[in-house]
Scaffold this active site. Structure first.
Site, PDB file in Angstrom:
ATOM      1  N   ARG A 104      -2.621  -1.521  -3.994  1.00 39.61           N
ATOM      2  CA  ARG A 104      -3.080  -1.413  -3.559  1.00 39.61           C
ATOM      3  C   ARG A 104      -3.005   0.153  -4.841  1.00 39.61           C
ATOM      4  O   ARG A 104      -1.998   0.615  -4.882  1.00 39.61           O
ATOM      5  CB  ARG A 104      -3.929  -0.472  -2.325  1.00 39.61           C
ATOM      6  CG  ARG A 104      -4.645   1.451  -2.239  1.00 39.61           C
ATOM      7  CD  ARG A 104      -4.614   2.017  -1.141  1.00 39.61           C
ATOM      8  NE  ARG A 104      -5.448   2.479  -1.117  1.00 39.61           N
ATOM      9  CZ  ARG A 104      -5.216   4.334  -0.821  1.00 39.61           C
ATOM     10  NH1 ARG A 104      -4.131   3.932   0.655  1.00 39.61           N
ATOM     11  NH2 ARG A 104      -5.833   5.477  -0.711  1.00 39.61           N
ATOM     12  N   GLU A 129     -13.232   6.970  13.185  1.00 41.15           N
ATOM     13  CA  GLU A 129     -13.107   5.906  14.334  1.00 41.15           C
ATOM     14  C   GLU A 129     -13.152   6.180  15.703  1.00 41.15           C
ATOM     15  O   GLU A 129     -12.619   5.671  16.620  1.00 41.15           O
ATOM     16  CB  GLU A 129     -11.801   4.931  13.812  1.00 41.15           C
ATOM     17  CG  GLU A 129     -11.985   4.405  12.631  1.00 41.15           C
ATOM     18  CD  GLU A 129     -11.230   3.565  11.734  1.00 41.15           C
ATOM     19  OE1 GLU A 129      -9.910   2.934  12.961  1.00 41.15           O
ATOM     20  OE2 GLU A 129     -11.143   2.978  10.991  1.00 41.15           O
ATOM     21  N   ASP A 142      -3.804  18.428  11.572  1.00 41.95           N
ATOM     22  CA  ASP A 142      -3.941  17.058  12.146  1.00 41.95           C
ATOM     23  C   ASP A 142      -5.259  17.816  13.107  1.00 41.95           C
ATOM     24  O   ASP A 142      -5.354  18.205  14.149  1.00 41.95           O
ATOM     25  CB  ASP A 142      -2.928  16.378  12.983  1.00 41.95           C
ATOM     26  CG  ASP A 142      -2.830  15.174  14.251  1.00 41.95           C
ATOM     27  OD1 ASP A 142      -4.005  14.998  14.727  1.00 41.95           O
ATOM     28  OD2 ASP A 142      -2.766  14.405  13.469  1.00 41.95           O
ATOM     29  N   LEU A 143      -6.401  16.615  13.307  1.00 39.07           N
ATOM     30  CA  LEU A 143      -7.756  16.776  14.039  1.00 39.07           C
ATOM     31  C   LEU A 143      -7.172  16.816  15.531  1.00 39.07           C
ATOM     32  O   LEU A 143      -7.932  18.070  16.460  1.00 39.07           O
ATOM     33  CB  LEU A 143      -9.120  15.850  13.997  1.00 39.07           C
ATOM     34  CG  LEU A 143      -9.892  16.657  14.352  1.00 39.07           C
ATOM     35  CD1 LEU A 143     -10.656  17.240  13.905  1.00 39.07           C
ATOM     36  CD2 LEU A 143     -11.292  15.620  14.329  1.00 39.07           C
ATOM     37  N   ARG A 144      -6.120  16.493  15.748  1.00 39.93           N
ATOM     38  CA  ARG A 144      -6.259  16.321  17.325  1.00 39.93           C
ATOM     39  C   ARG A 144      -5.514  17.541  17.798  1.00 39.93           C
ATOM     40  O   ARG A 144      -6.180  18.167  18.814  1.00 39.93           O
ATOM     41  CB  ARG A 144      -5.222  15.115  18.323  1.00 39.93           C
ATOM     42  CG  ARG A 144      -5.972  13.900  17.828  1.00 39.93           C
ATOM     43  CD  ARG A 144      -4.739  12.591  18.044  1.00 39.93           C
ATOM     44  NE  ARG A 144      -4.067  12.851  16.612  1.00 39.93           N
ATOM     45  CZ  ARG A 144      -3.896  11.455  16.270  1.00 39.93           C
ATOM     46  NH1 ARG A 144      -2.958  10.625  17.365  1.00 39.93           N
ATOM     47  NH2 ARG A 144      -2.326  11.860  14.950  1.00 39.93           N
ATOM     48  N   GLY A 184      -7.377  12.131   4.222  1.00 36.41           N
ATOM     49  CA  GLY A 184      -8.704  12.461   2.661  1.00 36.41           C
ATOM     50  C   GLY A 184      -9.643  12.186   3.664  1.00 36.41           C
ATOM     51  O   GLY A 184      -9.760  11.408   4.066  1.00 36.41           O
ATOM     52  N   GLY A 237     -10.142  10.336   7.135  1.00 35.56           N
ATOM     53  CA  GLY A 237      -8.863  10.644   7.533  1.00 35.56           C
ATOM     54  C   GLY A 237      -8.044  11.538   7.656  1.00 35.56           C
ATOM     55  O   GLY A 237      -9.198  12.460   7.334  1.00 35.56           O
ATOM     56  N   ARG A 278      -6.358  19.701   2.339  1.00 32.48           N
ATOM     57  CA  ARG A 278      -7.573  20.201   1.213  1.00 32.48           C
ATOM     58  C   ARG A 278      -8.707  20.362   1.774  1.00 32.48           C
ATOM     59  O   ARG A 278      -9.031  20.364   2.279  1.00 32.48           O
ATOM     60  CB  ARG A 278      -7.173  18.603   0.487  1.00 32.48           C
ATOM     61  CG  ARG A 278      -6.619  18.022  -0.202  1.00 32.48           C
ATOM     62  CD  ARG A 278      -7.090  16.447  -0.605  1.00 32.48           C
ATOM     63  NE  ARG A 278      -5.698  15.444  -0.426  1.00 32.48           N
ATOM     64  CZ  ARG A 278      -6.269  14.168   0.081  1.00 32.48           C
ATOM     65  NH1 ARG A 278      -7.734  13.588  -0.762  1.00 32.48           N
ATOM     66  NH2 ARG A 278      -5.912  13.660   0.361  1.00 32.48           N
ATOM     67  N   GLU A 305      -8.155  -1.641   4.573  1.00 29.38           N
ATOM     68  CA  GLU A 305      -7.674  -1.639   3.514  1.00 29.38           C
ATOM     69  C   GLU A 305      -7.069  -2.669   2.880  1.00 29.38           C
ATOM     70  O   GLU A 305      -7.179  -3.541   1.879  1.00 29.38           O
ATOM     71  CB  GLU A 305      -7.478  -0.459   2.600  1.00 29.38           C
ATOM     72  CG  GLU A 305      -8.535   0.606   2.463  1.00 29.38           C
ATOM     73  CD  GLU A 305      -8.036   2.247   2.797  1.00 29.38           C
ATOM     74  OE1 GLU A 305      -7.219   2.248   3.748  1.00 29.38           O
ATOM     75  OE2 GLU A 305      -8.314   3.254   2.262  1.00 29.38           O
ATOM     76  N   ASN A 355       1.048  -0.905   0.184  1.00 26.34           N
ATOM     77  CA  ASN A 355       0.167   0.313   0.560  1.00 26.34           C
ATOM     78  C   ASN A 355       1.169   1.393   0.138  1.00 26.34           C
ATOM     79  O   ASN A 355       1.584   1.920   1.339  1.00 26.34           O
ATOM     80  CB  ASN A 355      -0.983  -0.165   1.321  1.00 26.34           C
ATOM     81  CG  ASN A 355      -2.033   1.077   1.334  1.00 26.34           C
ATOM     82  OD1 ASN A 355      -1.409   2.328   0.477  1.00 26.34           O
ATOM     83  ND2 ASN A 355      -3.091   1.160   2.066  1.00 26.34           N
ATOM     84  N   HIS A 404     -10.491   6.353  -2.269  1.00 27.62           N
ATOM     85  CA  HIS A 404     -11.211   5.334  -0.989  1.00 27.62           C
ATOM     86  C   HIS A 404     -12.248   4.325  -1.269  1.00 27.62           C
ATOM     87  O   HIS A 404     -12.720   3.784  -0.270  1.00 27.62           O
ATOM     88  CB  HIS A 404     -12.099   6.049   0.325  1.00 27.62           C
ATOM     89  CG  HIS A 404     -11.041   7.701   0.642  1.00 27.62           C
ATOM     90  ND1 HIS A 404     -11.223   8.150   0.853  1.00 27.62           N
ATOM     91  CD2 HIS A 404      -9.331   7.401   1.123  1.00 27.62           C
ATOM     92  CE1 HIS A 404     -10.059   9.218   1.514  1.00 27.62           C
ATOM     93  NE2 HIS A 404      -9.197   8.790   1.598  1.00 27.62           N
TER      94      HIS A 404
HETATM   95  P1  ADP Z   1      -4.550   8.875   6.868  1.00 24.52           P
HETATM   96  O1  ADP Z   1      -5.578   9.244   5.614  1.00 24.52           O
HETATM   97  O2  ADP Z   1      -3.646   9.868   6.588  1.00 24.52           O
HETATM   98  O3  ADP Z   1      -4.381   7.170   6.304  1.00 24.52           O
HETATM   99  P2  ADP Z   1      -5.876   8.358   9.334  1.00 24.52           P
HETATM  100  O4  ADP Z   1      -7.083   6.796   8.766  1.00 24.52           O
HETATM  101  O5  ADP Z   1      -4.603   7.643   9.809  1.00 24.52           O
HETATM  102  O6  ADP Z   1      -5.387   9.208   7.659  1.00 24.52           O
HETATM  103  O7  ADP Z   1      -6.319   9.912   9.425  1.00 24.52           O
HETATM  104  C1  ADP Z   1      -5.859  10.189  10.392  1.00 24.52           C
HETATM  105  C2  ADP Z   1      -6.874  11.336  10.839  1.00 24.52           C
HETATM  106  O8  ADP Z   1      -6.439  10.527  12.180  1.00 24.52           O
HETATM  107  C3  ADP Z   1      -5.526  12.794  11.319  1.00 24.52           C
HETATM  108  O9  ADP Z   1      -6.580  14.059  11.379  1.00 24.52           O
HETATM  109  C4  ADP Z   1      -5.883  12.608  13.247  1.00 24.52           C
HETATM  110  O10 ADP Z   1      -5.797  13.633  13.871  1.00 24.52           O
HETATM  111  C5  ADP Z   1      -7.015  12.058  12.862  1.00 24.52           C
HETATM  112  N1  ADP Z   1      -7.701  10.869  14.388  1.00 24.52           N
HETATM  113  C6  ADP Z   1      -6.222   9.800  15.005  1.00 24.52           C
HETATM  114  N2  ADP Z   1      -6.235   9.047  16.137  1.00 24.52           N
HETATM  115  C7  ADP Z   1      -8.026  10.700  16.796  1.00 24.52           C
HETATM  116  C8  ADP Z   1      -7.768  10.687  17.684  1.00 24.52           C
HETATM  117  N3  ADP Z   1      -7.634  10.206  18.876  1.00 24.52           N
HETATM  118  N4  ADP Z   1      -8.929  11.958  18.083  1.00 24.52           N
HETATM  119  C9  ADP Z   1      -9.571  12.702  16.940  1.00 24.52           C
HETATM  120  N5  ADP Z   1      -9.124  12.913  16.015  1.00 24.52           N
HETATM  121  C10 ADP Z   1      -7.645  11.166  15.243  1.00 24.52           C
END
Ligand code: ADP
Length: 403
Positions: A94, A336, A285-287, A214, A212, A243, A386, A7, A182
């Protein structure tokens, strides 16, 4: 049989070796071996197997040689799980963009490689690295069967009304259309949702939310994607990590005409500098956005409100296309792991009789229903897989064509 999955993404390259015996489990078993190259750290290779680990920094930037190092950890050092590479029965890749030609996992030959190469202009961050992975395996493993599993394939059956842009018809004929992405995740989540609900997939209307870095939604009816938020490229649709998602396309023209942006600069602005990153700052990053919001940072608050608004608006669009809904599915790092995003999205759907179980929404275990028993719509959290979906596709192909 042993199946190797590759992948390759723009910033990382993940690989897994699965041993498949007997009936396949619905969720991923522990792989025999897994390895990742993280390019954002300049090429850090980490391989794990047998509770052992190998780590090294790769100096070469060239992907096929880096992949050769990664594959070597299958037979060398404390992560060795193979006597020789010939034990690998089939390799699954992938591939992000399969264009209009592929709606099924497809055995890779010269024609398939040529198509993937032609589509590099539409997926410049992904298709070239997917191709590099395929060619690296050719060099290392000779004529081992290789299967391309396309992220666009699940959306190939979208009705013409959903996939066509209202452009002059000549451009429609020249391939400017909505492809959707996706797809491997949306398809896996749909199948897993049917298992969790214990209902046939063809009896269900689902909205799968892959959130994620994306982000995209799919409207799934009778097991097929009938609409999705991403389009010609993975830029359309929801607000994402970096994006913009859908914006007035005239903004791109304005930047070029009035501010002398080149096409590459517009591309960078919309794909790499926008979304959560553009509004809140940081890296998208959402966190970090959630932490900033807690501390009263106004731009973080705005970014979160915009993200939720974009999600609610697009869920509403998918709802209108489906004309009903049995389950809303959340997957991807945000889907998730973020109870706040799920609660905010579901809050807009209470008028339908959707009722979220607030305690279950906070729980950690994945692959679960978080709606109250009397909710008219089920709400599922699914750990998308995936790589396991690609291994399953390889197994099906092997059984049907090669066994
Ligand atoms: P990718 O699309 O690169 O595979 P991921 O599916 O790993 O990415 O998702 C990344 C996103 O998930 C980031 O915005 C990250 O902040 C968010 N994320 C991961 N863990 C948490 C959490 N515990 N709470 C909120 N957001 C989270």
């Amino acid at each position: 049989m042993k199946v190797l999955v590759l992948n390759a993404g723009s910033s990382s390259h993940k690989s897994y070796l699965y041993e498949l015996t007997g009936p396949l489990p619905p969720t991923p078993p522990t792989p025999l071996w897994q390895a990742t190259i993280d390019w954002s750290g300049g090429g850090q290779l980490v391989a794990k197997a047998n509770q052992a680990r190998q780590e090294r920094h790769l100096t070469e930037a060239e992907r096929p040689r880096a992949i050769a190092h990664l594959i070597a950890t299958l037979t060398e050092g404390n992560t060795a799980v193979l006597e020789n590479w010939q034990e690998i029965a089939i390799v699954g890749h992938r591939v992000v963009h399969g264009g209009a030609d592929y709606s099924q996992p497809t055995r890779i030959d010269a024609d398939v490689k040529a198509t993937i190469r032609d589509l590099c202009t539409l997926a410049p961050a992904h298709n070239p690295v997917n191709l590099a992975g395929i060619e690296a395996i050719e060099q290392l493993l000779g004529d081992v069967p290789q299967l391309a599993v396309f992220d666009t394939a699940f959306h190939q059956q979208m009705p013409a009304a959903a996939r066509t842009y209202p452009l002059p018809y000549e451009w429609v004929e020249r391939g400017i259309r909505r492809y959707g992405f996706h797809g491997i995740s949306h398809e896996y989540c749909s199948q897993r949702a049917a298992q969790l609900l214990d209902k046939p997939l063809d009896s269900l209307r689902l909205i799968t939310c892959h959130l994620g870095n994306g982000c995209s939604l799919a409207a799934v009816q009778e097991g097929h994607s009938i609409d999705t938020t991403m389009g010609f490229t993975p830029l359309e649709g929801l607000m994402m990590g970096s994006r913009s998602g859908s914006i007035d396309p005239a903004i791109a023209l304005y930047l070029q005409r009035q501010h002398d942006f080149t096409p590459d600069q517009v591309d960078r602005l919309l794909n790499k500098e926008s979304g959560l990153k553009g509004i809140a700052g940081g890296d998208g990053d959402l966190r970090a956005v959630l932490a900033g919001r807690e501390q009263g940072d106004e731009r973080a608050q705005l970014a979160f409100a915009m993200y939720v608004h974009s999600l609610r608006r697009q869920i509403g669009a998918m709802l209108g296309v489906l004309g009903g809904l049995e389950a809303l599915v959340f997957a991807g790092g945000i889907g998730e792991n973020s109870p706040d995003v799920r609660a905010a999205a579901c809050g807009a759907l209470e008028f339908l009789g959707l009722r979220l179980d607030a305690a279950a929404n906070q729980d950690r275990p994945r692959d679960r229903d978080i709606a109250l028993p009397d909710s008219t719509v089920r709400v599922l959290v699914i750990a998308t897989a995936e790589d396991w979906a690609i291994a399953q596709a390889c197994h099906r192909y092997w059984q049907a064509e090669l066994a």
